[in-house]
Design a protein around this motif. Structure first.
Motif, PDB file in Angstrom:
ATOM      1  N   MET A   1       0.842  -1.181   0.000  1.00  0.00           N
ATOM      2  CA  MET A   1       0.000   0.000   0.000  1.00  0.00           C
ATOM      3  C   MET A   1       0.886   1.243   0.000  1.00  0.00           C
ATOM      4  SD  MET A   1      -2.793   1.230   2.873  1.00  0.00           S
ATOM      5  CE  MET A   1      -3.571  -0.368   2.899  1.00  0.00           C
ATOM      6  N   ASN A   2       0.546   2.204  -0.882  1.00  0.00           N
ATOM      7  CA  ASN A   2       1.384   3.407  -0.924  1.00  0.00           C
ATOM      8  C   ASN A   2       1.013   4.362   0.207  1.00  0.00           C
ATOM      9  OD1 ASN A   2      -0.699   5.251  -1.724  1.00  0.00           O
ATOM     10  ND2 ASN A   2      -0.483   4.555  -3.836  1.00  0.00           N
ATOM     11  N   ALA A   3       1.883   5.346   0.401  1.00  0.00           N
ATOM     12  CA  ALA A   3       1.730   6.259   1.540  1.00  0.00           C
ATOM     13  C   ALA A   3       0.444   7.070   1.453  1.00  0.00           C
ATOM     14  CB  ALA A   3       2.939   7.192   1.621  1.00  0.00           C
ATOM     15  N   VAL A   4       0.027   7.464   0.256  1.00  0.00           N
ATOM     16  CA  VAL A   4      -1.208   8.245   0.116  1.00  0.00           C
ATOM     17  C   VAL A   4      -2.392   7.444   0.628  1.00  0.00           C
ATOM     18  CG1 VAL A   4      -2.795   9.313  -1.540  1.00  0.00           C
ATOM     19  CG2 VAL A   4      -0.325   9.627  -1.810  1.00  0.00           C
ATOM     20  N   ASP A   5      -2.464   6.169   0.254  1.00  0.00           N
ATOM     21  CA  ASP A   5      -3.598   5.337   0.662  1.00  0.00           C
ATOM     22  C   ASP A   5      -3.543   4.950   2.135  1.00  0.00           C
ATOM     23  OD1 ASP A   5      -4.669   5.433  -1.895  1.00  0.00           O
ATOM     24  OD2 ASP A   5      -3.504   3.708  -2.567  1.00  0.00           O
ATOM     25  N   ARG A   6      -2.391   5.048   2.761  1.00  0.00           N
ATOM     26  CA  ARG A   6      -2.266   4.750   4.196  1.00  0.00           C
ATOM     27  C   ARG A   6      -2.847   5.852   5.069  1.00  0.00           C
ATOM     28  NH1 ARG A   6       1.495   0.728   5.341  1.00  0.00           N
ATOM     29  NH2 ARG A   6       2.726   0.115   3.551  1.00  0.00           N
ATOM     30  N   LEU A   7      -2.908   7.056   4.533  1.00  0.00           N
ATOM     31  CA  LEU A   7      -3.360   8.188   5.338  1.00  0.00           C
ATOM     32  C   LEU A   7      -4.862   8.106   5.579  1.00  0.00           C
ATOM     33  CD1 LEU A   7      -1.174  10.836   3.584  1.00  0.00           C
ATOM     34  CD2 LEU A   7      -1.040  10.229   6.004  1.00  0.00           C
ATOM     35  N   PRO A   8      -5.305   8.440   6.783  1.00  0.00           N
ATOM     36  CA  PRO A   8      -6.745   8.397   7.074  1.00  0.00           C
ATOM     37  C   PRO A   8      -7.512   9.367   6.193  1.00  0.00           C
ATOM     38  CG  PRO A   8      -5.455   8.778   9.078  1.00  0.00           C
ATOM     39  CD  PRO A   8      -4.516   8.853   7.922  1.00  0.00           C
ATOM     40  N   ALA A   9      -8.748   8.988   5.843  1.00  0.00           N
ATOM     41  CA  ALA A   9      -9.605   9.869   5.046  1.00  0.00           C
ATOM     42  C   ALA A   9      -9.965  11.096   5.869  1.00  0.00           C
ATOM     43  CB  ALA A   9     -10.864   9.127   4.625  1.00  0.00           C
ATOM     44  N   GLY A  10     -10.358  12.152   5.186  1.00  0.00           N
ATOM     45  CA  GLY A  10     -10.774  13.366   5.897  1.00  0.00           C
ATOM     46  C   GLY A  10     -11.987  13.115   6.769  1.00  0.00           C
ATOM     47  N   GLY A  11     -12.347  14.093   7.571  1.00  0.00           N
ATOM     48  CA  GLY A  11     -13.415  13.944   8.544  1.00  0.00           C
ATOM     49  C   GLY A  11     -14.768  13.621   7.936  1.00  0.00           C
ATOM     50  N   THR A  12     -15.018  13.979   6.667  1.00  0.00           N
ATOM     51  CA  THR A  12     -16.323  13.733   6.064  1.00  0.00           C
ATOM     52  C   THR A  12     -16.499  12.273   5.685  1.00  0.00           C
ATOM     53  OG1 THR A  12     -15.529  14.148   3.823  1.00  0.00           O
ATOM     54  CG2 THR A  12     -16.328  16.052   5.088  1.00  0.00           C
ATOM     55  N   GLY A  13     -15.411  11.545   5.516  1.00  0.00           N
ATOM     56  CA  GLY A  13     -15.493  10.149   5.078  1.00  0.00           C
ATOM     57  C   GLY A  13     -15.763  10.022   3.594  1.00  0.00           C
ATOM     58  N   ARG A  14     -15.956  11.161   2.897  1.00  0.00           N
ATOM     59  CA  ARG A  14     -16.203  11.119   1.454  1.00  0.00           C
ATOM     60  C   ARG A  14     -14.887  11.059   0.699  1.00  0.00           C
ATOM     61  NH1 ARG A  14     -19.864  16.303   0.812  1.00  0.00           N
ATOM     62  NH2 ARG A  14     -18.353  16.972   2.332  1.00  0.00           N
ATOM     63  N   ARG A  15     -14.980  10.592  -0.529  1.00  0.00           N
ATOM     64  CA  ARG A  15     -13.807  10.563  -1.399  1.00  0.00           C
ATOM     65  C   ARG A  15     -13.330  12.000  -1.625  1.00  0.00           C
ATOM     66  NH1 ARG A  15     -11.766   6.868  -5.061  1.00  0.00           N
ATOM     67  NH2 ARG A  15     -10.739   7.782  -6.866  1.00  0.00           N
ATOM     68  N   PRO A  16     -12.020  12.277  -1.450  1.00  0.00           N
ATOM     69  CA  PRO A  16     -11.545  13.653  -1.604  1.00  0.00           C
ATOM     70  C   PRO A  16     -11.630  14.120  -3.057  1.00  0.00           C
ATOM     71  CG  PRO A  16      -9.709  12.154  -1.260  1.00  0.00           C
ATOM     72  CD  PRO A  16     -10.963  11.349  -1.096  1.00  0.00           C
ATOM     73  N   ARG A  17     -11.816  15.421  -3.232  1.00  0.00           N
ATOM     74  CA  ARG A  17     -11.814  16.000  -4.574  1.00  0.00           C
ATOM     75  C   ARG A  17     -10.454  15.755  -5.225  1.00  0.00           C
ATOM     76  NH1 ARG A  17     -12.798  20.906  -1.812  1.00  0.00           N
ATOM     77  NH2 ARG A  17     -10.940  21.598  -2.907  1.00  0.00           N
ATOM     78  N   ALA A  18     -10.425  15.867  -6.552  1.00  0.00           N
ATOM     79  CA  ALA A  18      -9.184  15.606  -7.296  1.00  0.00           C
ATOM     80  C   ALA A  18      -8.083  16.558  -6.868  1.00  0.00           C
ATOM     81  CB  ALA A  18      -9.438  15.703  -8.792  1.00  0.00           C
ATOM     82  N   ASP A  19      -8.415  17.854  -6.677  1.00  0.00           N
ATOM     83  CA  ASP A  19      -7.369  18.811  -6.297  1.00  0.00           C
ATOM     84  C   ASP A  19      -6.856  18.524  -4.890  1.00  0.00           C
ATOM     85  OD1 ASP A  19      -9.844  19.663  -5.244  1.00  0.00           O
ATOM     86  OD2 ASP A  19      -9.128  21.731  -5.063  1.00  0.00           O
ATOM     87  N   ALA A  20      -7.747  18.075  -4.000  1.00  0.00           N
ATOM     88  CA  ALA A  20      -7.322  17.734  -2.638  1.00  0.00           C
ATOM     89  C   ALA A  20      -6.388  16.526  -2.679  1.00  0.00           C
ATOM     90  CB  ALA A  20      -8.541  17.437  -1.768  1.00  0.00           C
ATOM     91  N   ARG A  21      -6.731  15.526  -3.485  1.00  0.00           N
ATOM     92  CA  ARG A  21      -5.865  14.345  -3.593  1.00  0.00           C
ATOM     93  C   ARG A  21      -4.505  14.733  -4.179  1.00  0.00           C
ATOM     94  NH1 ARG A  21      -5.801   8.750  -2.905  1.00  0.00           N
ATOM     95  NH2 ARG A  21      -4.359   7.758  -4.329  1.00  0.00           N
ATOM     96  N   ARG A  22      -4.498  15.622  -5.153  1.00  0.00           N
ATOM     97  CA  ARG A  22      -3.216  16.071  -5.734  1.00  0.00           C
ATOM     98  C   ARG A  22      -2.356  16.748  -4.673  1.00  0.00           C
ATOM     99  NH1 ARG A  22      -6.371  17.163 -10.245  1.00  0.00           N
ATOM    100  NH2 ARG A  22      -6.680  19.332  -9.609  1.00  0.00           N
ATOM    101  N   ASN A  23      -2.984  17.558  -3.808  1.00  0.00           N
ATOM    102  CA  ASN A  23      -2.227  18.188  -2.729  1.00  0.00           C
ATOM    103  C   ASN A  23      -1.638  17.149  -1.784  1.00  0.00           C
ATOM    104  OD1 ASN A  23      -2.469  20.858  -3.506  1.00  0.00           O
ATOM    105  ND2 ASN A  23      -4.361  21.179  -2.371  1.00  0.00           N
TER     106      ASN A  23
END
Length: 199
Positions: free
Chosen positions: A1-23
């Motif tokens: 599993m890569n480091a991005v996918d290891r990080l907990p999701a944001g507080g909303t539990g929704r899939r992050p927007r594309a720009d948020a994921r890029r950040n």
């Protein structure tokens, strides 16, 4: 599993927007480089600066600096565990052992943060990865002992410390180490560990 996918999701539990994921991806990439150069003491401000984002973006997208460092270092240690698994499958036990030792020492030479993490006192939650690395070193040494290619008087714990000692400081007695000093040190160490030195 890569480091991005290891990080907990944001507080909303929704899939992050594309720009948020890029950040987040930029922060992870910056953290990889910063951890390698600076180690686990790198600040959130330094990681954000390298990623080209503000500190507010850092904390909106990530739960903490520690969570980011844990994700990055867990990814690196899991990659090393994969190298160890492949080494166990090598039909030539000495080649498998030396391939693992080379990759392990090369990663330690390239990353201050990995050295910090493998020391086990960096204050990050990496116990599962460290336990897996200990077990792989033990198994690889047992495999090499069983095949008669590793000196029988060297226990696996000594191998762990010897491999850790291959990466040295950049200076000694007025000499400066070259970029490949770790490789020359490792060749000497492997020759000393082999059951038939000079092979």
């Amino acid at each position: 599993m890569n480091a991005v996918d290891r990080l907990p999701a944001g507080g909303t539990g929704r899939r992050p927007r594309a720009d948020a994921r890029r950040n987040v991806e930029r922060l992870v990439t910056a953290a990889h480089a910063a951890v390698a150069e600076v180690g686990v003491d790198v600040t959130a401000h330094e990681i954000a600066r390298r990623a080209g984002v503000g500190i507010g973006t850092f904390y909106r997208r990530l739960p903490s600096r520690e969570a980011l460092l844990e994700a990055v270092l867990a990814e690196l240690l899991d990659e090393m565990a994969s190298v160890a698994r492949r080494a166990m499958d090598d039909p030539d036990p000495w080649r498998g052992f030396t391939d693992f030792a080379t990759a392990y020492v090369q990663l330690r030479a390239a990353s201050c943060g990995v050295n910090d993490a493998l020391g086990g006192e960096c204050g990050l939650a990496l116990d599962p990865q460290l336990a897996r690395m200990r077990e792989y070193v033990r198994l690889l040494v047992a495999h090499a002992h069983g095949a008669g290619v590793l000196r029988p008087d060297v226990p696996w714990e000594d191998v762990a410390f010897v491999l850790a000692s291959v990466t040295t400081s950049t200076r000694t007695v007025g000499l400066r180490a070259g970029a490949d000093q770790w490789w020359r040190n490792l060749r000497i160490v492997l020759d000393g560990l082999h059951a038939a030195p000079g092979r």
